[in-house]
Design a protein around this motif. Structure first.
Motif, PDB file in Angstrom:
ATOM      1  N   LEU A   1     -13.738 -11.914  -6.995  1.00 36.90           N
ATOM      2  CA  LEU A   1     -13.126 -10.738  -6.395  1.00 36.90           C
ATOM      3  C   LEU A   1     -14.120 -10.151  -5.398  1.00 36.90           C
ATOM      4  N   PRO A   2     -13.706  -9.997  -4.134  1.00 34.02           N
ATOM      5  CA  PRO A   2     -14.652  -9.442  -3.142  1.00 34.02           C
ATOM      6  C   PRO A   2     -15.196  -8.093  -3.596  1.00 34.02           C
ATOM      7  N   ARG A   3     -16.448  -7.842  -3.270  1.00 32.82           N
ATOM      8  CA  ARG A   3     -17.089  -6.574  -3.677  1.00 32.82           C
ATOM      9  C   ARG A   3     -17.049  -5.588  -2.556  1.00 32.82           C
TER      10      ARG A   3
ATOM     11  N   MET B   1       0.828  -1.207   0.000  1.00 34.80           N
ATOM     12  CA  MET B   1       0.000   0.000   0.000  1.00 34.80           C
ATOM     13  C   MET B   1       0.865   1.261   0.000  1.00 34.80           C
ATOM     14  N   LYS B   2       2.033   1.207   0.655  1.00 31.82           N
ATOM     15  CA  LYS B   2       2.955   2.348   0.636  1.00 31.82           C
ATOM     16  C   LYS B   2       3.369   2.662  -0.795  1.00 31.82           C
ATOM     17  N   HIS B   3       3.749   1.628  -1.553  1.00 31.99           N
ATOM     18  CA  HIS B   3       4.153   1.846  -2.943  1.00 31.99           C
ATOM     19  C   HIS B   3       2.994   2.368  -3.780  1.00 31.99           C
ATOM     20  N   ALA B   4       1.818   1.857  -3.550  1.00 32.46           N
ATOM     21  CA  ALA B   4       0.645   2.332  -4.294  1.00 32.46           C
ATOM     22  C   ALA B   4       0.402   3.813  -4.011  1.00 32.46           C
ATOM     23  N   LEU B   5       0.514   4.213  -2.759  1.00 30.66           N
ATOM     24  CA  LEU B   5       0.302   5.614  -2.397  1.00 30.66           C
ATOM     25  C   LEU B   5       1.409   6.520  -2.950  1.00 30.66           C
ATOM     26  N   LEU B   6       2.654   6.058  -2.877  1.00 33.36           N
ATOM     27  CA  LEU B   6       3.760   6.858  -3.400  1.00 33.36           C
ATOM     28  C   LEU B   6       3.655   7.061  -4.912  1.00 33.36           C
TER      29      LEU B   6
ATOM     30  N   MET C   1      -6.546  -7.353   0.932  1.00 31.78           N
ATOM     31  CA  MET C   1      -6.101  -6.317  -0.007  1.00 31.78           C
ATOM     32  C   MET C   1      -7.286  -5.495  -0.506  1.00 31.78           C
ATOM     33  N   LYS C   2      -8.405  -6.143  -0.749  1.00 34.65           N
ATOM     34  CA  LYS C   2      -9.604  -5.420  -1.199  1.00 34.65           C
ATOM     35  C   LYS C   2     -10.029  -4.410  -0.138  1.00 34.65           C
ATOM     36  N   GLU C   3     -10.028  -4.822   1.117  1.00 35.12           N
ATOM     37  CA  GLU C   3     -10.411  -3.918   2.213  1.00 35.12           C
ATOM     38  C   GLU C   3      -9.449  -2.737   2.315  1.00 35.12           C
ATOM     39  N   ALA C   4      -8.147  -3.007   2.199  1.00 39.10           N
ATOM     40  CA  ALA C   4      -7.150  -1.935   2.275  1.00 39.10           C
ATOM     41  C   ALA C   4      -7.310  -0.969   1.103  1.00 39.10           C
TER      42      ALA C   4
ATOM     43  N   THR D   1     -10.034  -0.381  -0.643  1.00 33.82           N
ATOM     44  CA  THR D   1     -11.275   0.364  -0.471  1.00 33.82           C
ATOM     45  C   THR D   1     -11.065   1.517   0.508  1.00 33.82           C
ATOM     46  N   THR D   2     -10.376   1.243   1.607  1.00 36.61           N
ATOM     47  CA  THR D   2     -10.108   2.274   2.607  1.00 36.61           C
ATOM     48  C   THR D   2      -9.330   3.444   2.012  1.00 36.61           C
ATOM     49  N   LEU D   3      -8.397   3.140   1.104  1.00 35.74           N
ATOM     50  CA  LEU D   3      -7.539   4.174   0.520  1.00 35.74           C
ATOM     51  C   LEU D   3      -8.039   4.667  -0.838  1.00 35.74           C
ATOM     52  N   ASP D   4      -9.237   4.269  -1.211  1.00 33.07           N
ATOM     53  CA  ASP D   4      -9.850   4.686  -2.476  1.00 33.07           C
ATOM     54  C   ASP D   4      -8.997   4.296  -3.685  1.00 33.07           C
ATOM     55  N   ILE D   5      -8.472   3.076  -3.642  1.00 31.53           N
ATOM     56  CA  ILE D   5      -7.728   2.496  -4.758  1.00 31.53           C
ATOM     57  C   ILE D   5      -8.533   1.289  -5.242  1.00 31.53           C
ATOM     58  N   ARG D   6      -8.751   1.212  -6.524  1.00 34.65           N
ATOM     59  CA  ARG D   6      -9.553   0.122  -7.088  1.00 34.65           C
ATOM     60  C   ARG D   6      -8.693  -1.134  -7.255  1.00 34.65           C
ATOM     61  N   LEU D   7      -9.128  -2.249  -6.675  1.00 35.01           N
ATOM     62  CA  LEU D   7      -8.467  -3.534  -6.888  1.00 35.01           C
ATOM     63  C   LEU D   7      -9.113  -4.168  -8.114  1.00 35.01           C
ATOM     64  N   ILE D   8      -8.389  -4.214  -9.211  1.00 33.66           N
ATOM     65  CA  ILE D   8      -8.936  -4.710 -10.475  1.00 33.66           C
ATOM     66  C   ILE D   8      -8.975  -6.229 -10.506  1.00 33.66           C
ATOM     67  N   ASP D   9      -7.920  -6.872 -10.010  1.00 31.56           N
ATOM     68  CA  ASP D   9      -7.858  -8.327 -10.104  1.00 31.56           C
ATOM     69  C   ASP D   9      -6.747  -8.855  -9.203  1.00 31.56           C
ATOM     70  N   HIS D  10      -6.806 -10.136  -8.943  1.00 33.43           N
ATOM     71  CA  HIS D  10      -5.725 -10.896  -8.313  1.00 33.43           C
ATOM     72  C   HIS D  10      -5.524 -12.092  -9.224  1.00 33.43           C
ATOM     73  N   VAL D  11      -4.346 -12.191  -9.798  1.00 33.67           N
ATOM     74  CA  VAL D  11      -4.049 -13.217 -10.794  1.00 33.67           C
ATOM     75  C   VAL D  11      -3.010 -14.182 -10.233  1.00 33.67           C
ATOM     76  N   ILE D  12      -3.274 -15.477 -10.410  1.00 34.21           N
ATOM     77  CA  ILE D  12      -2.331 -16.526 -10.034  1.00 34.21           C
ATOM     78  C   ILE D  12      -1.801 -17.125 -11.331  1.00 34.21           C
ATOM     79  N   VAL D  13      -0.482 -17.161 -11.461  1.00 29.63           N
ATOM     80  CA  VAL D  13       0.155 -17.615 -12.692  1.00 29.63           C
ATOM     81  C   VAL D  13       0.887 -18.933 -12.444  1.00 29.63           C
ATOM     82  N   THR D  14       0.747 -19.854 -13.395  1.00 31.50           N
ATOM     83  CA  THR D  14       1.507 -21.103 -13.367  1.00 31.50           C
ATOM     84  C   THR D  14       2.085 -21.342 -14.762  1.00 31.50           C
ATOM     85  N   ALA D  15       2.879 -22.383 -14.893  1.00 31.96           N
ATOM     86  CA  ALA D  15       3.418 -22.748 -16.207  1.00 31.96           C
ATOM     87  C   ALA D  15       2.302 -23.212 -17.142  1.00 31.96           C
TER      88      ALA D  15
END
Length: 82
Positions: free
Chosen positions: A80-82, A14-19, A49-52, A54-68
């Motif tokens: 994705l939580p609403r 969240m620090k990096h997102a805010l900066l 992460m969705k709650e954090a 929302t609190t900081l007015d940043i939209r969480l677009i997705d959470h992606v899990i990548v494999t081979a």
């Protein structure tokens, strides 16, 4: 993290997102095991992460899990939580 576990530092993320004055973010991590199914911990992290965001007015677009073998998208799966 390690090859079998991830460590999430919510404050640092969240620090990096805010900066950067982020308006939105996408979380992404890999599953070296190859399984595309999210774990209970993945679900917990997504909710936290969705709650954090929302609190900081940043939209969480997705959470992606990548494999081979492909990827899993919380957004595409309508988990994705609403």
């Amino acid at each position: 993290g390690t090859s079998i576990a991830s460590v999430l530092d919510l404050k640092k993320i969240m620090k990096h997102a805010l900066l950067e004055d982020a308006q939105a973010m996408v979380l992404c991590h890999n599953h070296p095991s190859g399984t595309l199914r999210p774990s209970v911990n993945d679900d917990r992290i997504t909710k936290t992460m969705k709650e954090a965001c929302t609190t900081l007015d940043i939209r969480l677009i997705d959470h992606v899990i990548v494999t081979a073998n492909g990827y899993y998208s919380y957004s595409d799966s309508d988990k994705l939580p609403r």
